[in-house]
Design a protein around this motif. Structure first.
Motif, PDB file in Angstrom:
ATOM      1  N   ALA A 155       0.822  -1.207   0.000  1.00 34.84           N
ATOM      2  CA  ALA A 155       0.000   0.000   0.000  1.00 34.84           C
ATOM      3  C   ALA A 155       0.860   1.262   0.000  1.00 34.84           C
ATOM      4  CB  ALA A 155      -0.932  -0.002   1.211  1.00 34.84           C
TER       5      ALA A 155
ATOM      6  N   LYS B 204       2.671   1.892  -3.341  1.00 32.72           N
ATOM      7  CA  LYS B 204       1.649   2.227  -4.337  1.00 32.72           C
ATOM      8  C   LYS B 204       1.192   3.675  -4.161  1.00 32.72           C
ATOM      9  CE  LYS B 204      -0.223  -2.459  -4.937  1.00 32.72           C
ATOM     10  NZ  LYS B 204      -1.354  -3.365  -4.593  1.00 32.72           N
ATOM     11  N   ALA B 205       1.051   4.098  -2.902  1.00 34.43           N
ATOM     12  CA  ALA B 205       0.666   5.487  -2.646  1.00 34.43           C
ATOM     13  C   ALA B 205       1.757   6.439  -3.116  1.00 34.43           C
ATOM     14  CB  ALA B 205       0.380   5.680  -1.158  1.00 34.43           C
TER      15      ALA B 205
ATOM     16  N   ARG C 296       1.520   6.730  -6.865  1.00 30.19           N
ATOM     17  CA  ARG C 296       0.377   7.547  -7.293  1.00 30.19           C
ATOM     18  C   ARG C 296       0.656   9.024  -7.095  1.00 30.19           C
ATOM     19  NH1 ARG C 296      -3.698   9.866  -4.459  1.00 30.19           N
ATOM     20  NH2 ARG C 296      -3.293   8.617  -2.579  1.00 30.19           N
TER      21      ARG C 296
ATOM     22  N   GLU D 259      -5.146   3.938  -0.716  1.00 27.80           N
ATOM     23  CA  GLU D 259      -4.326   2.718  -0.728  1.00 27.80           C
ATOM     24  C   GLU D 259      -4.367   1.980   0.597  1.00 27.80           C
ATOM     25  OE1 GLU D 259      -3.071   5.130  -4.081  1.00 27.80           O
ATOM     26  OE2 GLU D 259      -3.020   5.663  -1.945  1.00 27.80           O
TER      27      GLU D 259
END
Length: 373
Positions: free
Chosen positions: A135, A138-139, A142, A171
């Protein structure tokens, strides 16, 4: 399959609303009414499916394992379906809406500027790598922050605090809640929960909870002290990382159930209703902006949600604002899932999410759930 790698508290955000669920109750008076628990329809047919790839499978789970489910669905038009709504269960990442509310209140009262720049090192000191289904990286991706697959490449770079909060919701980043707790203090979280009707809230620590799964002795310690050691004591961090041994799935489930913070579907549902009905005043704008980050369908003004997962646990919370001004809310908590069922639930939770949205919008779908509660 048995878990043999680091586990996750993240629940992927994959809700699809537009074009799927429709508001079939278009002739209903839009004036708000007092919700009452819906009686079991007299035309109910048994639900025997165990396939979580189908809506019937999720509905059947309530009937087949009733002691593992806590549920509230309030359509905002006078109908409510409940099952064990006042029973405390582990909330996993669904609890993060309390942190969101505390942050939003701090923005509203001027304690925090949402455009404030925070050093990535201050964010990531609360990060426990490889426990969040990626998570955090991934954040970072982004948000356009260079990273090496776990942490940011440049810890001295900065990020807007409002973007950090978006990572907590979108996320399901686990480090932001502890950062906010450290920044705002426990009383801010207690007050934020109380504003939504949740009394006697006990603040969790994501870092300490996860560490306690690998070292159950830490569950008996002061969890917030443990979290701060992880954040500020390099020696403690190094020792904790070096001693990690991943328990069996069954042991993970047992430790989660015995030591993680919980709450009831009723308490969490009350907060979602308060988010959407103006109870939080100016803070509601920030709360709804963060929660309603995915586009809604044509029949609704906005839909916000936050889910969570832990070994054996899957949690979902929703608010849905219709164009006519009515508000539907739903919370569905599940625990005690055996490994095979948990694996299927984690691959098919989108089916459950769609079912929840349909139940908030459609009396017929709500009746299907009422048949088994």
């Amino acid at each position: 399959m048995r878990r043999s790698t680091w586990i996750s508290t993240a629940c992927a955000a994959a809700l699809l609303v537009g074009g799927c669920a429709t508001d079939t109750d278009t002739d209903t008076d839009t004036t708000a009414t007092t919700a009452t628990t819906t009686p079991t329809p007299d035309y109910c047919a048994p639900v025997t499916s165990t396939d979580l790839a189908t809506e019937d499978g999720w509905i059947g789970l309530i009937d087949q394992a009733p002691d593992t489910v806590s549920l509230v669905i309030d359509d905002g038009r006078g109908r409510t379906v409940e099952h064990r709504a006042d029973q405390e269960q582990v909330l996993a990442s669904a609890i993060k809406v309390v942190h969101l509310a505390a942050y939003a209140q701090a923005v509203a009262n001027g304690t925090i500027d949402p455009n404030e720049q925070v050093a990535l090192s201050d964010w990531e000191r609360w990060y426990l790598p490889r426990t969040d289904a990626n998570a955090h990286p991934k954040a970072l991706t982004r948000l356009g922050i260079a990273n090496a697959g776990t942490n940011a490449t440049d810890p001295n770079a900065t990020v807007r605090i409002d973007d950090m909060v978006s990572a907590m919701i979108q996320e399901s980043d686990n480090s932001v809640p502890d950062y906010l707790r450290y920044r705002l203090g426990d009383q801010a979280l207690v007050d934020a929960a109380a504003a939504g009707g949740w009394e006697n809230f006990e603040a969790p620590s994501m870092v300490a909870d996860m560490l306690s799964i690998f070292d159950p002795g830490l569950a008996d310690a002061d969890t917030w002290e443990t979290a701060q050691k992880w954040a500020f004591d390099p020696q403690f961090r190094a020792q904790a990382e070096a001693s990690v041994q991943v328990p069996t799935y069954e042991d993970q489930v047992s430790r989660v159930q015995s030591s993680f913070r919980g709450g009831s579907a009723e308490e969490l549902n009350g907060m979602y209703r308060a988010f959407a009905d103006g109870t939080y005043g100016e803070a509601s704008d920030t709360i709804l902006r963060q929660l309603e980050w995915q586009p809604a369908g044509d029949s609704v003004r906005g839909i916000g949600f936050k889910g969570g997962s832990l070994p054996g646990v899957l949690t979902q919370g929703f608010e849905l604002r219709r164009n006519d001004g009515t508000v539907a809310t739903a919370v569905w908590l599940i625990d005690g899932l055996p490994a095979d069922r948990f694996d299927q639930a984690m691959t098919q939770f989108g089916v459950q999410q769609q079912l929840i949205v349909e139940a908030m919008l459609s009396p017929e779908v709500l009746d299907r759930i009422a048949c088994v509660v």
